[in-house]
Structure formats: C-alpha cells, structure tokens
Write a protein that holds these residues in place. Structure first.
Motif, PDB file in Angstrom:
ATOM      1  N   LEU A 100      -7.206   2.489   4.396  1.00 22.69           N
ATOM      2  CA  LEU A 100      -7.961   1.784   3.363  1.00 22.69           C
ATOM      3  C   LEU A 100      -8.883   0.730   3.966  1.00 22.69           C
ATOM      4  N   PRO A 130       0.799  -1.225   0.000  1.00 24.00           N
ATOM      5  CA  PRO A 130       0.000   0.000   0.000  1.00 24.00           C
ATOM      6  C   PRO A 130       0.835   1.281   0.000  1.00 24.00           C
ATOM      7  N   ALA A 185      -1.797   3.012  -3.882  1.00 26.10           N
ATOM      8  CA  ALA A 185      -3.125   2.979  -3.270  1.00 26.10           C
ATOM      9  C   ALA A 185      -4.044   4.012  -3.913  1.00 26.10           C
TER      10      ALA A 185
END
Length: 487
Positions: free
Chosen positions: A319, A287, A292
């Motif tokens: 997230l 990430p 992302a």
C-alpha cells in the motif's frame, strides 16, 4: 475413498458453489461471504453455501488454530513472523495432510458430499490443501479455486492440485508464473470484498477531514494509544472510533475523549462500516487483507498501525508502494504522522486517488467468472516438480533458467488448450513408454498394462482423466537444448 461426483455445469440443474473458509481472524470468512454474495448475482448458480471448516472441527483443533494464533500475535509476535517466513517458500509443505488435520477434515468431507457442489472456492489454505488431496484421490469432481486474502503471496497457499489460483495483485501472478506455474491457471483479481452498490460516497469536501479509527473486529487495545495521540493533533478533524466487540475498550475510549466534546464518535461493533469507509477521509488501523481491500475500493487511504508481522507488514509495504498509505512504527508519533498527511497541501487528495487506483471492487465476481468459465480439468503439480520449484526458488532461480532433467514441462489438453500437469522433464520417460502418440504428443489412457504404474503416475493420470478413458495431450518445454539431446 468413494468418489464425490457432481453434476456437470452444463446440466439443467445449474451450478452449485460451495465456499470453504476458516475462521482464523475475520478476513477469510469476509472473503467467503463476498464470494457468496457474488453468487447471487449469477443466474447460472442455483445454490451456494459457506462453510467455516473450523466450526465443524473439534473444539481443541479450533482453539489451537484460531485462538492460538491470536495468543501468538499478542504475546510472541516474533514467533508469528518466524512462522510466516518458514512457511513462505513455495511447496515447502508437500504430501498428504497430517493425520490430525485429516481426522478433523472428516466433517468437511461429509458436508461436501451432502451439498454435491459443481464448484468449490477456498478462502483459506487449510481447505485448499484438503481439496488437493481429494482431487488426487479421484474423490471429487468439482472445479476448485484457491483465493488468497493478502496482497503478498505466501507459498503455504500452493497445493498439488487445483483448477484456478486467484491472487491479489499482478506481482504475485508474475512471481508464480516465474516459478513455473502455468499462466492459464493463475489470475490476479484482487481480494474479494462485499459489494455495496447502494452506498454512495458521502465525503464532505467543505468540512474538516474525518478519521476512521478502527480497533478491528475483536477490539485491539492499540486503539487507545491511537486515540490518545490524536488528542494532541494540531489539524482540524473529526473522528469515528470503531471498537469492535470489545465493550471495555469502548468505555475506556469514551472516557478518554469526553473532554473533546463532539469531535469524536465512539462505536462498538457496527454493520455500517461500508458507509463509514465512504464517509471518512483517512483510515487509521491495521492493514489486514480484507480491511485494506475495502479501504482501497472506497478510495480511502490508510495510516497503518500495529501490523501483524508477516502478512500485514507486507500488505502495508504494498500500500505504501502504491502511495495509498503511510505507516507509524512508534506509538508516540501517530498524531504527528496524521498531522503531516493532513497539513501538506494536496497530499490527502493524492493518497485518495492512489487508493482508488489500487482498489478492486469486482474481485469476487471476477473469481467466479475465472473459475466457472475456466478449465474443467484440474492442474496437477507432481511432487518432483514441487521439489524443483522449492529448491530452485531458494537459489533464486526461475523456471526459465532450468535445463536438463530437472527442468519443468507441461502437459496441455489438446482439445481445451488448458495445462493439466506440471512435471519434471525426467518424469516424461514412463509416460512416453506407455502413452506416446505419433505426433510427438501423448494419448493418456487408463492403464491396463501388466506392469503396474508407480503411485505418483497413477494419481497423476487419475486426476487428469477424471471421468474419461482417453485424453490427448501435447508436451510443452523443457528448453530446446534438453529436448534436442533427449528427444
């Protein structure tokens, strides 16, 4: 240092935008490229330039900051996490840049002089810190923006002078204004990513879900464990594996998946990532801030593996909080985790909808609009104010809780309505003695008094006045009890 003047943005010449980055990983440079791409869509910008500040630094400096970081990530991840936490408190790093960085910054300064920008965007904290020093010395007259490239804000990005600070999400904006930064100088735009208007969504609703397994630009070996785990999955799927610039990794994975026939497609570095992101149903990888953001803009949920301690772990937390990702903390459960997402009715669709809601595809354009249409004078945060913000944040105290001499006050440009300085209440005394106006405000002037100004006040005035001789400002804050007692 000689002043690097720039033409006004209102001249016939138009805007000249310089974007400063640092190649520690690919994300900062990708964000810089996205901002430059957004520049081409604005008719008021006549020229833009991207400069990776490490590329014009000495080889030793470049290796220590660039390659040294990845050595730590691979071999001493606990040290990376410690470093992140140690540099996270706001304004822990104060004062001028260190001599080694100053020496390596000389080519950057020369490049700024040659380009003569009207605006400068920083997608890494190193050039942001350099620009703060130049602003306070009166050596630069361009609007400056600091653009963060992770979802969680790290205090290392805060500098003593800037025009606008752009953060990735609303919670970071709330955090900074709670610490005392003026709301008119902080905006939540998202992380700049490249626009791909010609790339349409190509997901096949009738075929099996497609996994996009990414090893990152450098090709991390963790991808082998990911692919090996997917070989044991029960769900129907296809997979595209992107190995980056690591040819040896690509060959290993090709051999690993050969018995699976055409279920897997293995690629090296590819320029087709925008298409792959929109064709895939689920992303499996790290990430990073840019990765992302690109996934979210494409409505592509993520299965997070092997995050770098610090920023990537925090990106993942956000997230997952939004419902757009799940995380695998053990290599042995990666296949099971992906299976759980694919087998639960409606779960993948819900995660895709959450990713779509989280995405900010227009971030780069919003950054330029916020900077070029924003205040022309910089915000200066005095060292005393920085010390207060640092000390009180460590005690979990926010700016509105402060009273007395250590509370924070703002100086606001009366004509433009923008905040030009953040200082501690006790610092008002000397300014009021020299610049008090009849209406309770201040009229700042270039000092001609026989008693010289203190160093901090001198650079504060220099940055706020810029090319003017006079600037009327009003004082906002501190809380009423202190103002009544000492006003």
């Amino acid at each position: 240092m000689r002043r690097m003047s720039a033409p006004s943005s209102h001249t016939a010449g138009g805007e000249r935008v310089m974007i400063l980055s640092a190649g520690v990983g690919s994300g900062h440079n990708s964000a810089a490229a996205a901002v430059q791409q957004a520049c081409s869509a604005r008719p008021d910008i006549v020229e833009s330039q991207v400069l990776d500040v490490l590329q014009v630094s000495s080889a030793l400096y470049r290796d220590v900051l660039g390659k040294g970081y990845f050595v730590l990530v691979e071999d001493l991840p606990w040290l990376v996490e410690w470093g992140y936490d140690a540099s996270n408190p706001p304004f822990r790093r104060r004062g001028p840049i260190d001599p080694w960085t100053r020496m390596n910054a000389l080519p950057v300064i020369q490049a700024i002089k040659r380009f003569r920008p009207t605006a400068i965007v920083c997608t890494h904290f190193l050039p942001a810190q350099l620009l703060a020093t130049l602003i306070l010395r009166g050596a630069i007259d361009a609007r400056t923006a600091v653009v963060t490239t992770d979802y969680d804000f790290q205090g290392l990005w805060l500098t003593s002078a800037f025009h606008k600070l752009f953060v990735a999400r609303e919670e970071a904006r709330v955090e900074l204004t709670a610490l005392g930064l003026p709301p008119d100088r902080v905006a939540a735009t998202g992380i700049p990513i490249a626009a791909n208007p010609d790339v349409a969504s190509e997901r096949d609703a009738n075929g099996p879900p497609m996994l996009l397994i990414s090893a990152g630009a450098k090709g991390g070996d963790y991808a082998v464990a990911v692919v090996r785990q997917t070989l044991h999955m029960r769900s129907a799927f296809t997979a595209t594996v992107v190995c980056g610039h690591n040819d040896a990794l690509r060959q290993r994975i090709e051999q690993l998946v050969e018995p699976a026939g055409d279920r897997y497609r293995v690629l090296g570095f590819t320029a087709d990532m925008p298409q792959l992101l929109r064709r895939a149903d689920l992303f499996v990888g790290k990430p990073g801030g840019l990765s992302a953001s690109e996934c979210m803009a494409a409505g592509l949920p993520m299965v997070l593996v092997n995050p770098i301690p610090g920023q990537e772990v925090r990106n993942g937390d956000y997230l997952m909080e939004e419902g757009a990702a799940v995380r695998c903390n053990a290599a042995a459960t990666i296949g099971w985790k992906i299976d759980e997402v694919l087998r639960e009715p409606g779960r993948l669709a819900r995660m895709q909808a959450a990713a779509q809601r989280t995405g900010r595809p227009g971030a780069a354009a919003d950054v330029l609009t916020g900077l070029l249409d924003g205040p022309s004078r910089p915000l200066v945060v005095t060292r005393a104010a920085q010390k207060t913000i640092l000390a009180e944040s460590e005690q979990r105290v926010v700016a509105t809780d402060l009273t007395g001499p250590s509370s924070l006050v703002s100086l606001v440009d009366q004509a433009a309505g923008s905040t030009v300085a953040l200082l501690r209440a006790e610092e008002l005394g000397d300014l009021q003695k020299r610049h008090a106006a009849g209406n309770g405000g201040l009229v700042l002037r270039r000092d001609k008094a026989p008693v010289p100004l203190r160093w901090e006040e001198r650079r504060l005035l220099r940055a706020m006045l810029r090319g003017d001789d006079v600037l009327p400002v009003r004082v906002e804050g501190p809380p009423t009890p202190f103002r009544t007692l000492h006003g």
